[in-house]
Design a protein around this motif. Structure first.
Motif, PDB file in Angstrom:
ATOM      1  N   ALA A 264      44.286  36.489  35.941  1.00  0.00           N
ATOM      2  CA  ALA A 264      44.438  37.869  35.473  1.00  0.00           C
ATOM      3  C   ALA A 264      43.132  38.320  34.838  1.00  0.00           C
ATOM      4  O   ALA A 264      42.642  37.683  33.897  1.00  0.00           O
ATOM      5  N   CYS A 265      42.584  39.408  35.351  1.00  0.00           N
ATOM      6  CA  CYS A 265      41.313  39.959  34.853  1.00  0.00           C
ATOM      7  C   CYS A 265      41.523  41.402  34.438  1.00  0.00           C
ATOM      8  O   CYS A 265      42.128  42.187  35.179  1.00  0.00           O
ATOM      9  N   SER A 266      41.030  41.747  33.261  1.00  0.00           N
ATOM     10  CA  SER A 266      41.133  43.107  32.735  1.00  0.00           C
ATOM     11  C   SER A 266      39.734  43.612  32.431  1.00  0.00           C
ATOM     12  O   SER A 266      39.019  43.029  31.600  1.00  0.00           O
ATOM     13  N   TYR A 267      39.331  44.703  33.106  1.00  0.00           N
ATOM     14  CA  TYR A 267      38.025  45.290  32.848  1.00  0.00           C
ATOM     15  C   TYR A 267      38.001  46.011  31.511  1.00  0.00           C
ATOM     16  O   TYR A 267      36.973  46.071  30.840  1.00  0.00           O
ATOM     17  N   ARG A 268      39.144  46.575  31.113  1.00  0.00           N
ATOM     18  CA  ARG A 268      39.195  47.315  29.850  1.00  0.00           C
ATOM     19  C   ARG A 268      38.980  46.376  28.663  1.00  0.00           C
ATOM     20  O   ARG A 268      38.242  46.705  27.731  1.00  0.00           O
ATOM     21  N   GLU A 269      39.622  45.219  28.683  1.00  0.00           N
ATOM     22  CA  GLU A 269      39.476  44.260  27.584  1.00  0.00           C
ATOM     23  C   GLU A 269      38.303  43.318  27.788  1.00  0.00           C
ATOM     24  O   GLU A 269      37.937  42.588  26.867  1.00  0.00           O
ATOM     25  N   GLY A 270      37.741  43.295  28.998  1.00  0.00           N
ATOM     26  CA  GLY A 270      36.644  42.375  29.278  1.00  0.00           C
ATOM     27  C   GLY A 270      37.044  40.921  29.161  1.00  0.00           C
ATOM     28  O   GLY A 270      36.293  40.094  28.621  1.00  0.00           O
ATOM     29  N   LYS A 271      38.217  40.592  29.699  1.00  0.00           N
ATOM     30  CA  LYS A 271      38.747  39.250  29.552  1.00  0.00           C
ATOM     31  C   LYS A 271      39.430  38.812  30.827  1.00  0.00           C
ATOM     32  O   LYS A 271      40.015  39.629  31.544  1.00  0.00           O
TER      33      LYS A 271
END
Length: 303
Positions: A264-271
């Motif tokens: 799982a990758c989230s660009y908003r959280e950078g995680k």
């Protein structure tokens, strides 16, 4: 000495005025040579792909169910469509207290609910309750609504009315599923999703989701795409949008062991978090466990 017939025609050839070669005016069906004979194949019709929200279900079913504190659950089946439940929970994360509930369904015919399926639970002390209604008027249409009733306010607080937590309308076809969902509708905020999932064949499914949400004077709209490949022993699913993407893989190693992994990758959280799951089944117990890139390790033993 008699003259031999021409090699271009057989001895039993038709009269001279009719040529040996087949005429274009003939209506007989042409017969292909054996290497070109067509045979009937085996084609499997596309199956219903299920819901868009269940794309990664095979992988996520392997992860253990965590709970904090002390929890005691009891249930009793009174009839085929009547179940009574009770639970007692002591925790710092989930609401603490005793709750009693039931699940009622009048009658069912060929997986079609003739009357709504009602499930509820209530806290006798505060009268806070959760109510779920599921109704399928026809085989292809399903309506669902979840309502939360907050606890009665004490001194100096105002009593709030029931809150619609989620409402959904779903249409299920032979090879497609379309779902419209609404989360927490209110004057200042709401969240709407419209998703469509289609089976390309009996193994591959593709689809998309449209998200629109607003909070006071701000709004947000996004589009997500998804695909899944299913097999009897393994499965792969992927969903992606401009802000995040998820990948999952599931495999059945043998009759007792199942493994899976997700990213799982989230660009908003950078995680980004990667997780490996496993599920080991024995005749008398079930073990589920996971470990991820954040060094979270755990397992549950169920018997």
């Amino acid at each position: 000495m008699p003259k031999k017939p021409s090699s271009s025609c057989r001895e039993d050839s038709p009269p001279v005025d009719e040529p040996c070669l087949p005429s274009q005016r003939r209506t007989e069906r042409l017969i292909f040579p054996k290497p070109l004979i067509t045979v009937e194949g085996i084609a499997r019709a596309p199956l219903n792909p299920g819901d868009f929200a269940s794309l990664h279900q095979r992988t996520y079913e392997l992860r253990p169910e965590w709970f904090e504190g002390f929890q005691l659950n009891a249930s009793k089946t009174l009839a085929v469509h009547r179940i009574v439940r009770a639970s007692w929970n002591l925790s710092h994360v989930t609401p603490t207290g005793f709750r009693v509930g039931a699940q009622l369904q009048r009658r069912c015919s060929d997986s079609v609910l003739k009357t709504p399926l009602v499930a509820f639970d209530v806290n006798p002390g505060t009268l806070s309750s959760n109510v779920s209604l599921l109704y399928r008027p026809v085989a292809s249409v399903c309506c669902e609504i979840n309502v939360q009733v907050p606890p009665r306010g004490g001194s100096g607080t105002e009593d709030q009315g029931p809150v619609i937590d989620k409402a959904s309308l779903q249409h299920t076809g032979s090879s497609t599923t379309t779902t419209l969902r609404c989360y927490r509708p209110g004057r200042d905020s709401c969240r709407l999703t419209l998703d469509h999932l289609m089976s390309y064949n009996d193994r591959l499914a593709i689809g998309g989701e449209l998200l629109y949400e607003w909070y006071r004077n701000t709004s947000n709209a996004q589009i997500a795409l998804a695909a899944r490949y299913n097999h009897e022993r393994h499965s792969f699913a992927a969903t992606g949008s401009r802000e995040a993407f998820d990948l999952s893989y599931w495999r059945r190693v043998n009759g007792r062991l199942q493994i899976g992994s997700s990213l799982a990758c989230s660009y908003r959280e950078g995680k980004a978090i990667g997780t490996i799951y496993y599920r080991l089944e024995h005749p008398d117990c079930t073990v589920r466990g996971l470990f991820d890139s954040d060094w979270s390790i755990g397992f549950t033993y169920q018997r």
